[in-house]
Scaffold this motif. Structure first.
Motif, short mmCIF file in Angstrom:
data_model
loop_
_atom_site.label_atom_id
_atom_site.label_comp_id
_atom_site.label_asym_id
_atom_site.label_seq_id
_atom_site.Cartn_x
_atom_site.Cartn_y
_atom_site.Cartn_z
N GLY A 105 7.84 1.39 74.33
CA GLY A 105 7.20 0.59 74.64
C GLY A 105 8.48 -0.83 74.94
O GLY A 105 9.35 -0.66 73.89
N GLN A 106 7.84 -1.80 76.48
CA GLN A 106 9.24 -2.86 76.53
C GLN A 106 9.17 -3.51 75.10
O GLN A 106 10.19 -4.57 75.25
N GLY A 107 8.13 -3.72 74.23
CA GLY A 107 8.23 -4.82 73.62
C GLY A 107 7.65 -6.16 73.75
O GLY A 107 7.25 -6.02 75.00
N THR A 108 7.08 -6.79 72.15
CA THR A 108 6.66 -8.20 72.79
C THR A 108 7.93 -9.29 72.21
O THR A 108 7.61 -8.83 71.23
N ARG A 109 8.04 -10.03 72.67
CA ARG A 109 8.69 -11.03 72.05
C ARG A 109 7.78 -12.60 71.61
O ARG A 109 7.55 -12.34 72.64
N LEU A 110 8.15 -12.03 70.12
CA LEU A 110 7.33 -13.72 70.10
C LEU A 110 8.21 -14.66 69.57
O LEU A 110 9.53 -14.40 69.10
N THR A 111 7.48 -15.92 70.22
CA THR A 111 8.28 -17.24 69.40
C THR A 111 7.49 -18.07 68.84
O THR A 111 6.52 -18.41 69.91
N VAL A 112 7.95 -18.16 67.82
CA VAL A 112 6.90 -19.53 66.84
C VAL A 112 7.39 -20.77 66.44
O VAL A 112 8.77 -20.67 66.53
N VAL A 113 7.21 -21.82 67.30
CA VAL A 113 7.65 -23.25 67.75
C VAL A 113 6.84 -23.71 66.65
O VAL A 113 6.41 -23.75 65.72
N ARG B 31 14.35 15.39 58.82
CA ARG B 31 13.25 16.62 59.85
C ARG B 31 13.13 16.29 60.90
O ARG B 31 14.13 17.55 61.94
N GLY B 32 14.71 15.12 61.28
CA GLY B 32 15.09 14.83 62.43
C GLY B 32 16.50 13.85 62.55
O GLY B 32 15.85 12.91 61.88
N LEU B 33 17.08 13.85 63.37
CA LEU B 33 18.00 12.45 63.86
C LEU B 33 18.06 12.61 65.56
O LEU B 33 18.33 13.53 65.53
N PHE B 34 17.12 11.31 65.88
CA PHE B 34 17.42 10.70 66.90
C PHE B 34 18.44 10.12 67.61
O PHE B 34 18.59 9.50 66.48
N TRP B 35 19.18 9.96 68.92
CA TRP B 35 20.09 8.85 69.32
C TRP B 35 18.59 8.14 70.51
O TRP B 35 18.14 9.00 71.34
N TYR B 36 18.94 7.28 70.68
CA TYR B 36 18.33 6.16 71.70
C TYR B 36 19.32 4.90 72.18
O TYR B 36 20.38 5.17 71.88
N ARG B 37 19.13 5.14 73.65
CA ARG B 37 19.87 3.93 74.69
C ARG B 37 19.23 2.70 74.60
O ARG B 37 18.18 2.99 74.60
N GLN B 38 19.33 1.06 74.21
CA GLN B 38 18.87 0.71 74.74
C GLN B 38 19.68 -0.44 75.18
O GLN B 38 20.57 -1.27 74.97
N ASP B 39 18.55 -1.16 76.35
CA ASP B 39 19.54 -1.80 77.15
C ASP B 39 19.04 -3.47 76.99
O ASP B 39 17.46 -3.30 76.03
N PRO B 40 19.45 -4.21 76.84
CA PRO B 40 19.62 -5.88 76.67
C PRO B 40 17.75 -5.82 77.95
O PRO B 40 17.50 -5.84 78.59
N GLY B 41 16.75 -7.05 76.62
CA GLY B 41 15.16 -7.19 77.53
C GLY B 41 15.30 -5.80 77.45
O GLY B 41 13.22 -6.20 76.88
N LYS B 42 14.94 -4.57 76.95
CA LYS B 42 14.05 -3.52 76.94
C LYS B 42 13.70 -2.84 75.81
O LYS B 42 14.37 -2.60 75.04
N GLY B 43 12.87 -1.43 75.69
CA GLY B 43 13.17 -0.13 74.62
C GLY B 43 13.67 0.29 74.87
O GLY B 43 14.25 1.16 75.50
N PRO B 44 13.74 0.60 73.56
CA PRO B 44 15.16 1.77 73.17
C PRO B 44 14.43 2.84 74.37
O PRO B 44 13.22 3.35 73.97
N GLU B 45 15.32 3.75 74.48
CA GLU B 45 15.40 4.92 75.91
C GLU B 45 15.57 6.41 75.13
O GLU B 45 16.55 6.23 74.53
N PHE B 46 14.63 7.28 74.85
CA PHE B 46 15.11 8.21 73.76
C PHE B 46 16.12 9.39 74.90
O PHE B 46 16.19 9.72 76.06
N LEU B 47 17.39 9.66 74.13
CA LEU B 47 18.29 10.89 74.29
C LEU B 47 17.84 12.21 74.17
O LEU B 47 18.11 12.54 74.24
N PHE B 48 18.22 11.83 73.02
CA PHE B 48 18.26 13.33 71.71
C PHE B 48 18.02 13.28 70.45
O PHE B 48 17.41 12.23 69.97
N THR B 49 17.50 14.63 70.23
CA THR B 49 17.04 15.01 68.90
C THR B 49 17.66 16.25 68.58
O THR B 49 17.64 17.15 69.22
#
Lengths: 113, 112
Positions: A105-113, B31-49
């Motif tokens: 998922g996109q994640g939840t950013r948690l900030t504890v102040v 069991r497996g090796l996985f590659w992901y791509r992660q853009d700033p502020g986003k969750g990892p995006e699956f690429l390969f197994t």
């Protein structure tokens, strides 16, 4: 939905308060993971659920952290008495089976102040 | 304990300049090796197994390969949109655990 959904996207809380983070996995996925990502650090494993089996809780950093998965679907990660060091992005992922690719998922950013 | 080390930590390439990212791993059984791509502020995006030594997977400008000790992510003629952090993870067979162990990633910047 088509992907893993997490809520809220962002959460700011006061030190000492409890927080609940929610994860809706991809429909039909039996495995569900929680990870934590701190600034500049790698992804830290927290907990793993697989079907009706007992969860792998080996990554939970303290007894303030707990998680449950209801009906083999939605999962909630609860952090009690939050501390500043709990500030991080909490990521949830699901996979179809035990050794197939996990989708995050996109994640939840948690900030504890 | 499973371990993953990625190198380099950061890589700057000119557009079109091909290169490779490295992922070295130690695991009791893979069991497996996985590659992901992660853009700033986003969750990892699956690429390969990848599951076994000698296996290769390709997707557009990316090609992943696997040996018994490491995996490479080859990037051919990269474009600025390939800029991201690339993460490698392994899933081992030890103690019945299915957790993924991640490296810290390689931050790739592709300059136009």
């Amino acid at each position: 939905g088509a992907g893993v959904s997490q809520s809220p996207s962002n959460k700011v809380t006061e030190k000492g308060k409890d927080v609940e983070l929610r994860c809706d996995p991809i429909s039909g996925h039996t495995a569900l993971y929680w990870y934590r990502q701190s600034l500049g650090q790698g992804l830290e494993f927290l907990i793993y659920f697989q079907g009706n089996s007992a969860p792998d809780k080996s990554g939970l950093p303290s007894d303030r952290f707990s998680a449950e998965r209801t009906g083999g679907s939605v999962s909630t990660l609860t952090i009690q008495r939050t501390q500043q060091e709990d500030s991080a992005v909490y990521l949830c992922a699901s996979s179809l089976t035990t050794n197939t690719e996990a989708f995050f998922g996109q994640g939840t950013r948690l900030t504890v102040v | 304990e499973d371990q993953v080390t990625q190198s380099p930590e950061a890589l700057r390439l000119q557009e079109g300049e091909s290169s490779s990212l490295n992922c070295s791993y130690t695991v009791s059984g893979l069991r497996g090796l996985f590659w992901y791509r992660q853009d700033p502020g986003k969750g990892p995006e699956f690429l390969f197994t990848l599951y076994s030594a000698g296996e290769e997977k390709e997707k557009e400008r990316l090609k992943a390969t696997l040996t018994k000790k490491e995996s490479f992510l080859h990037i051919t003629a990269p474009k600025p949109e390939d800029s991201a952090t690339y993460l490698c993870a392994v899933q081992g067979v030890g103690a019945g655990s299915y957790q993924l162990t991640f490296g810290k990633g390689t931050k790739l910047s592709v300059i136009p």
